[in-house]
Design an enzyme around this catalytic site. Sequence first.
Site, mmCIF file in Angstrom:
data_model
loop_
_atom_site.group_PDB
_atom_site.id
_atom_site.type_symbol
_atom_site.label_atom_id
_atom_site.label_comp_id
_atom_site.label_asym_id
_atom_site.label_seq_id
_atom_site.Cartn_x
_atom_site.Cartn_y
_atom_site.Cartn_z
ATOM 1 N N SER A 182 0.845 -1.194 0.000
ATOM 2 C CA SER A 182 0.000 0.000 0.000
ATOM 3 C C SER A 182 0.884 1.249 0.000
ATOM 4 O O SER A 182 1.683 1.435 -0.907
ATOM 5 C CB SER A 182 -0.938 -0.038 1.206
ATOM 6 O OG SER A 182 -1.938 0.945 1.092
ATOM 7 N N ASP B 297 -8.983 -5.798 -5.047
ATOM 8 C CA ASP B 297 -8.576 -4.633 -4.262
ATOM 9 C C ASP B 297 -9.377 -3.411 -4.711
ATOM 10 O O ASP B 297 -9.276 -2.982 -5.854
ATOM 11 C CB ASP B 297 -7.075 -4.394 -4.458
ATOM 12 C CG ASP B 297 -6.512 -3.335 -3.522
ATOM 13 O OD1 ASP B 297 -7.308 -2.630 -2.876
ATOM 14 O OD2 ASP B 297 -5.280 -3.228 -3.434
ATOM 15 N N HIS C 57 -7.205 -5.848 -0.715
ATOM 16 C CA HIS C 57 -6.017 -5.025 -0.502
ATOM 17 C C HIS C 57 -4.998 -5.661 0.440
ATOM 18 O O HIS C 57 -3.790 -5.532 0.253
ATOM 19 C CB HIS C 57 -6.443 -3.661 0.037
ATOM 20 C CG HIS C 57 -5.345 -2.654 0.122
ATOM 21 N ND1 HIS C 57 -4.586 -2.275 -0.974
ATOM 22 C CD2 HIS C 57 -4.863 -1.928 1.168
ATOM 23 C CE1 HIS C 57 -3.697 -1.374 -0.609
ATOM 24 N NE2 HIS C 57 -3.836 -1.153 0.689
#
Length: 769
Positions: free
Chosen positions: A625, A713, A745
């Site tokens: 991320s 995601d 995610h």
Amino acid sequence: MGIAQSPPPKTLPLSADEGGKKRKSYETLNRRRRWHGSGKEMEPLLLSDAEEIAALYRELSQFPSLSSACIGPEVTTQYGGKYCNIYTEWSQRDLERAENVKFCRQYLIFHDSQSIVYSSPSGNCTEIKGELLSRDSPSGAQKAVLRKTSNSKGEEKQFLEVWEKNRKVKSIELTALEKHGQVYEDDQFGCLAWSHSETHLLYVAEKKRPKAESFFKPKPPEMNSEDEQVKAERQDKAIKGEQYVFYEDWGETLVAKSTPVLCVLDIESNNVSVLEGVPEHISPGQAFWTPGDTGVLFTGWWHEPFRLGLRHCTNRRSALFHVDLTGGRCELLSDDTRAIWSPRLSPDQCRIVYLENKASGPHQQCSRLCMYDWYTKLTSVIVEIVPRPGKDEFTGIYCTALPELCWAADSQRVVLDTAQRSHQELIVVDTLSGSVCSLTKGSHLGSWALLTIDRDLLVARFSTPNCPPKLMVAFLPPAGKESEVGWVCLEEASPVEGITWGVRKLQPPPEQDNLQYAGLDFESILLRPTQVPESGKYPLVVSPHGGPHSVYTTSWTLYPAALCRMGFAVLLVNYRGSLGFGQDSVDSLPGNVGSQDVKDVQFCVEQVLQEEPLDPQRVTLLGGSHGGFLSCHLIGQYPGTYKACVARNPVVNMASMVASTDIPDWCLTEAGLLYDQAALPDPRHWTEMLLHSPMQYVDKVQTPVLLMIGDEDKRVPPKQGLEYYHALKARGVPTRMLWYPGNNHALSGVEAEADGFMNIALWFLQHLK
């Protein structure tokens, strides 16, 4: 506000059998390690055989995580002694079944209401099947369970069960009633709340949608019969042309959750009703009964003009509401311009505490603890936001949720866990004075989480980077004596051999200081193999966290521990902007992402390479991320430093992400821009977002990159990874991409997580030769 210290926890010794099993397990691991040298100085070699790495991962992945606890009713024996039962739920990765297995274990606690006299497990573990939610009634005499089952056709059904003593007294098929859609079991909206009278159950479900059919579906033949079935069909007539209407959901991990409604089950009549009175622009959740069961209190999130992702976003406009069941009137109880969550009613049913943030800015921030008095109707701030803590002072509250039970028996003090710099601590807050005291500072280096408190009996989880979770219990001392808490370990976990760790404090050099927020520091956590190399130096894995407003704490995490056992040193970086260091630290980063955070990580790496036995020619990067965003920035801005990079669902281009993510506000806020849901696209904003993104440095990348992408995601859309993959391939950079179906995610599916670790390890080994 200072924090008092407490003595170290008391631990119960392992039995001979348990200790033997632990020792045998680690002896097996040590035999798999290859060593060379002689005498006391032996240099560990990196595990390089795939089968050995897989065996190591399998061994460490079997440590269970402790998720919840519940304390049963207090029982007094015929001799005057007291005992209670503690019910705990755990989960463990099952690589063969490719799923997380949930199981329970119970413990007996004998006590004198001030200290624990004796404790012992009560039987072995039992796997839990199909339970989505479960709650004991206030008296402990009954238990409600929301259960999911599948029939032979694979169709899922939901049942609401009530258990009493040794039998199931109710089993209601909610799916068949067709009063609502699927029941919410998540920790954002979900609840299963008993009325104080124990006659009703409150829960949250998806609003029933009207049946729809094609304009061209032929009409059924006319029927003369007026039986009940025909009447029912006429009442539930399908609407033509509505079968493709789009229903917006609440984003990452909340897919298909769009319009929640509050539902009540009358246990005696088996009747389910959907509560009326909630405003149409509000999505209700986290609900519970008012004193006297005359109404329902809940958190309501605004979903107009459209929904933004809620997961890990404690800045969404929301407020505390009350629905009066007698008149159906809905009343606003808190400021409607802010974000609130986790309302919790005191044992005397007089006060409600909740957490509050700004309804804008960074997704996670330093929070206020607020209190609403049910009878005076007054709201007060108990703990304020901490801009910048002094040395060794309380740094503020950073909490994704309050424990469901967090009040002390005196209905005056509240217990919760929060990040304090790089540690997670338990704190007790006096709601009358606002004073804050730590229950765990100085007890053991590591991190704590509160599972529950009931009748002042605390149940907590404790772990360190080299020790899996332990189950800890203690009685909360009287007010003013909290530092005297004495912890007892109910479920021991031995430290994993071969790992040492420490926390490092860093001050950026003057040229990298943020003039608006001058003087901020940050920290890192360094894990190292315990065996000191004879001549060489450890290879290093650098891992900045995601968020960016998140934090690494000194707790057990599988990937860093497994990499360290392989022979890597692992550096976890809490750059400026991380939680736990004061609100000024959080506010210093928006507008400076891609610069301040990148420089902090690089400065941390350069410092640790100078001060520790680490090999500067064998440094790699691992991030997900925003951690992937930083990893991609680092290999572009410092191309000579890193020999391999793994990026998991990375943000690579904020400008292209803004139109396809569930959190478009993140892209603008972190780039230093204001977010407006009604604003039109602005080329200047796109330019600014691109200038903060790793994509602008892609021409300088030389480091081999492994990308790991979840195809479901919604936070960082998969096309972000594809965009970077194509850009690297076009420039001849060694690149590989793994695409995980059915993963969002977090890439936390058991199969994806295991495969991901193996590929990370082998990618690093391949490019460090």
